[in-house]
Design a protein around this motif. Structure first.
Motif, PDB file in Angstrom:
ATOM      1  N   ALA A 165       1.981  -3.808   8.789  1.00  0.00           N
ATOM      2  CA  ALA A 165       2.077  -3.200   7.458  1.00  0.00           C
ATOM      3  C   ALA A 165       3.034  -3.986   6.565  1.00  0.00           C
ATOM      4  O   ALA A 165       2.758  -4.190   5.380  1.00  0.00           O
ATOM      5  N   ILE A 166       4.153  -4.437   7.126  1.00  0.00           N
ATOM      6  CA  ILE A 166       5.130  -5.192   6.336  1.00  0.00           C
ATOM      7  C   ILE A 166       4.543  -6.530   5.889  1.00  0.00           C
ATOM      8  O   ILE A 166       4.667  -6.918   4.721  1.00  0.00           O
ATOM      9  N   THR A 167       3.909  -7.245   6.798  1.00  0.00           N
ATOM     10  CA  THR A 167       3.324  -8.532   6.427  1.00  0.00           C
ATOM     11  C   THR A 167       2.158  -8.360   5.457  1.00  0.00           C
ATOM     12  O   THR A 167       1.898  -9.242   4.631  1.00  0.00           O
ATOM     13  N   THR A 168       1.478  -7.231   5.528  1.00  0.00           N
ATOM     14  CA  THR A 168       0.355  -6.993   4.621  1.00  0.00           C
ATOM     15  C   THR A 168       0.822  -6.617   3.226  1.00  0.00           C
ATOM     16  O   THR A 168       0.340  -7.157   2.227  1.00  0.00           O
ATOM     17  N   ILE A 169       1.790  -5.697   3.141  1.00  0.00           N
ATOM     18  CA  ILE A 169       2.235  -5.220   1.830  1.00  0.00           C
ATOM     19  C   ILE A 169       2.986  -6.305   1.064  1.00  0.00           C
ATOM     20  O   ILE A 169       3.007  -6.306  -0.175  1.00  0.00           O
ATOM     21  N   THR A 170       3.605  -7.245   1.786  1.00  0.00           N
ATOM     22  CA  THR A 170       4.300  -8.341   1.124  1.00  0.00           C
ATOM     23  C   THR A 170       3.392  -9.530   0.869  1.00  0.00           C
ATOM     24  O   THR A 170       3.863 -10.572   0.393  1.00  0.00           O
ATOM     25  N   THR A 171       2.109  -9.385   1.170  1.00  0.00           N
ATOM     26  CA  THR A 171       1.073 -10.430   0.981  1.00  0.00           C
ATOM     27  C   THR A 171       1.359 -11.685   1.793  1.00  0.00           C
ATOM     28  O   THR A 171       0.893 -12.767   1.445  1.00  0.00           O
ATOM     29  N   LEU A 199      -6.940   9.214   5.289  1.00  0.00           N
ATOM     30  CA  LEU A 199      -7.142   9.374   3.855  1.00  0.00           C
ATOM     31  C   LEU A 199      -6.237  10.450   3.281  1.00  0.00           C
ATOM     32  O   LEU A 199      -5.770  10.349   2.141  1.00  0.00           O
ATOM     33  N   ARG A 200      -5.957  11.480   4.072  1.00  0.00           N
ATOM     34  CA  ARG A 200      -5.105  12.561   3.586  1.00  0.00           C
ATOM     35  C   ARG A 200      -3.650  12.114   3.398  1.00  0.00           C
ATOM     36  O   ARG A 200      -2.870  12.786   2.735  1.00  0.00           O
ATOM     37  N   VAL A 227      -9.549  -4.142  13.617  1.00  0.00           N
ATOM     38  CA  VAL A 227     -10.881  -4.564  14.044  1.00  0.00           C
ATOM     39  C   VAL A 227     -11.946  -3.507  13.763  1.00  0.00           C
ATOM     40  O   VAL A 227     -13.137  -3.788  13.897  1.00  0.00           O
ATOM     41  N   THR A 228     -11.536  -2.308  13.378  1.00  0.00           N
ATOM     42  CA  THR A 228     -12.503  -1.243  13.089  1.00  0.00           C
ATOM     43  C   THR A 228     -12.758  -1.166  11.586  1.00  0.00           C
ATOM     44  O   THR A 228     -11.920  -1.559  10.776  1.00  0.00           O
ATOM     45  N   PRO A 229     -13.935  -0.663  11.196  1.00  0.00           N
ATOM     46  CA  PRO A 229     -14.231  -0.531   9.757  1.00  0.00           C
ATOM     47  C   PRO A 229     -13.222   0.346   9.015  1.00  0.00           C
ATOM     48  O   PRO A 229     -12.780  -0.009   7.915  1.00  0.00           O
ATOM     49  N   LEU A 230     -12.830   1.474   9.620  1.00  0.00           N
ATOM     50  CA  LEU A 230     -11.869   2.349   8.968  1.00  0.00           C
ATOM     51  C   LEU A 230     -10.494   1.694   8.905  1.00  0.00           C
ATOM     52  O   LEU A 230      -9.760   1.847   7.915  1.00  0.00           O
ATOM     53  N   GLY A 231     -10.144   0.944   9.946  1.00  0.00           N
ATOM     54  CA  GLY A 231      -8.878   0.218   9.920  1.00  0.00           C
ATOM     55  C   GLY A 231      -8.842  -0.825   8.820  1.00  0.00           C
ATOM     56  O   GLY A 231      -7.824  -1.028   8.156  1.00  0.00           O
ATOM     57  N   ARG A 232      -9.965  -1.486   8.599  1.00  0.00           N
ATOM     58  CA  ARG A 232     -10.038  -2.469   7.515  1.00  0.00           C
ATOM     59  C   ARG A 232      -9.981  -1.777   6.151  1.00  0.00           C
ATOM     60  O   ARG A 232      -9.437  -2.342   5.187  1.00  0.00           O
ATOM     61  N   LEU A 233     -10.521  -0.575   6.082  1.00  0.00           N
ATOM     62  CA  LEU A 233     -10.413   0.190   4.843  1.00  0.00           C
ATOM     63  C   LEU A 233      -8.957   0.542   4.552  1.00  0.00           C
ATOM     64  O   LEU A 233      -8.491   0.452   3.401  1.00  0.00           O
ATOM     65  N   ALA A 275      -6.677  -0.706   1.291  1.00  0.00           N
ATOM     66  CA  ALA A 275      -5.883   0.206   0.464  1.00  0.00           C
ATOM     67  C   ALA A 275      -4.422  -0.211   0.444  1.00  0.00           C
ATOM     68  O   ALA A 275      -3.761  -0.157  -0.602  1.00  0.00           O
ATOM     69  N   LEU A 276      -3.897  -0.652   1.595  1.00  0.00           N
ATOM     70  CA  LEU A 276      -2.500  -1.070   1.664  1.00  0.00           C
ATOM     71  C   LEU A 276      -2.272  -2.343   0.854  1.00  0.00           C
ATOM     72  O   LEU A 276      -1.240  -2.495   0.185  1.00  0.00           O
ATOM     73  N   MET A 277      -3.229  -3.251   0.895  1.00  0.00           N
ATOM     74  CA  MET A 277      -3.107  -4.486   0.105  1.00  0.00           C
ATOM     75  C   MET A 277      -3.033  -4.178  -1.388  1.00  0.00           C
ATOM     76  O   MET A 277      -2.171  -4.695  -2.111  1.00  0.00           O
TER      77      MET A 277
END
Length: 254
Positions: free
Chosen positions: A153-159, A88-89, A168-174, A178-180
């Motif tokens: 990250a690249i495939t996510t930010i480019t949708t 988060l920081r 697979v973790t809750p914080l990872g999904r968070l 945020a990245l999306m």
């Protein structure tokens, strides 16, 4: 000192602090340091967190309307109040983008280059480090290396979202959520900037075409005005001589 003045003075120091935190965080995550080996990096990250806390308190104290500023900057409070969420920081790194944007200037082309190169690269790096930090030690984790994290990250930010790698973790999904949202925001800003630049270019070209088409008309009008002015001068001279024209042709009468 006003809040605006403080922000101008603190912008570059905060940028340097954010970069120091990024370097310490990245080294610790990629090298998978734990225990005593990670202690110096933890000290650096806690020190940078203290700087961010001080910045938050100073901004709150200098704000003209503290209640309004507090409401509109709850994310800042979240960052300084939950230091144990290290990913988060990383949101503090948006300071880097604001400084780069101001350095480049306010031109449309400068904004496009800044947001495309700066925002995309920074979001990919931050997203990669954050998801790797929370996923690499998880059970059944899919993201285990920095390369995997960067690809995700690249495939996510480019949708695009191939689905081959995912948290697979809750914080990872968070972090993924945020990245999306950040990726959508960056794409929207870039699209708007390009559209504005195209509209500006069209307006300039249209104005130039209209100006070019008006040049012959203006030239002919200027010639007509000159002729009218010459005729007026001749009429004025004739009136000054006697007010009429003497007829000199025809037979003489005795």
């Amino acid at each position: 000192m006003t809040q605006a003045r403080y922000r101008d003075l603190a912008e570059w120091p905060l940028m340097a602090t954010a970069l120091v935190f990024l370097a310490a965080y990245a080294w610790q995550v990629v090298a998978r340091l734990e225990g005593e080996a990670a202690a110096p990096f933890e000290v650096v990250m806690w020190a940078t967190w203290a700087v961010f806390v001080a910045d938050y308190l100073i901004n709150l104290g200098l704000a003209p309307d503290r209640g309004r500023w507090f409401i509109w900057n709850l994310h800042e409070l979240l960052i300084v109040a939950l230091p144990f969420f290290r990913p988060l920081r990383l949101l503090r790194l948006v300071t880097v983008l604001s400084v780069l944007h101001r350095s480049v200037g306010d031109t449309l082309r400068g904004r496009v280059v800044t947001y495309v190169a700066g925002s995309a690269a920074l979001l990919v790096l931050v997203g990669s480090l954050a998801v790797l930090d929370v996923e690499q030690h998880a059970h059944d984790a899919k993201i285990l290396t920095l390369g995997d994290a960067a690809w995700w990250a690249i495939t996510t930010i480019t949708t695009v979202g191939y689905g081959d790698l995912y948290p697979v973790t809750p914080l990872g999904r968070l972090v993924a959520a945020a990245l999306m949202m950040s990726g959508i925001a960056v794409i929207g800003v870039v699209t708007a900037s390009i559209a504005s630049w195209l509209v500006q270019r069209i307006e300039l070209n249209t104005e130039a075409a209209v100006t070019a088409s008006e040049e012959p008309v203006r030239s002919e009008l200027a010639e007509l005005l000159d002729e009218v002015a010459a005729l007026r001068r001749e009429i004025a001279e004739l009136r000054g001589r006697g007010g009429g024209i003497v007829e000199t042709t025809g037979p003489e009468r005795g």
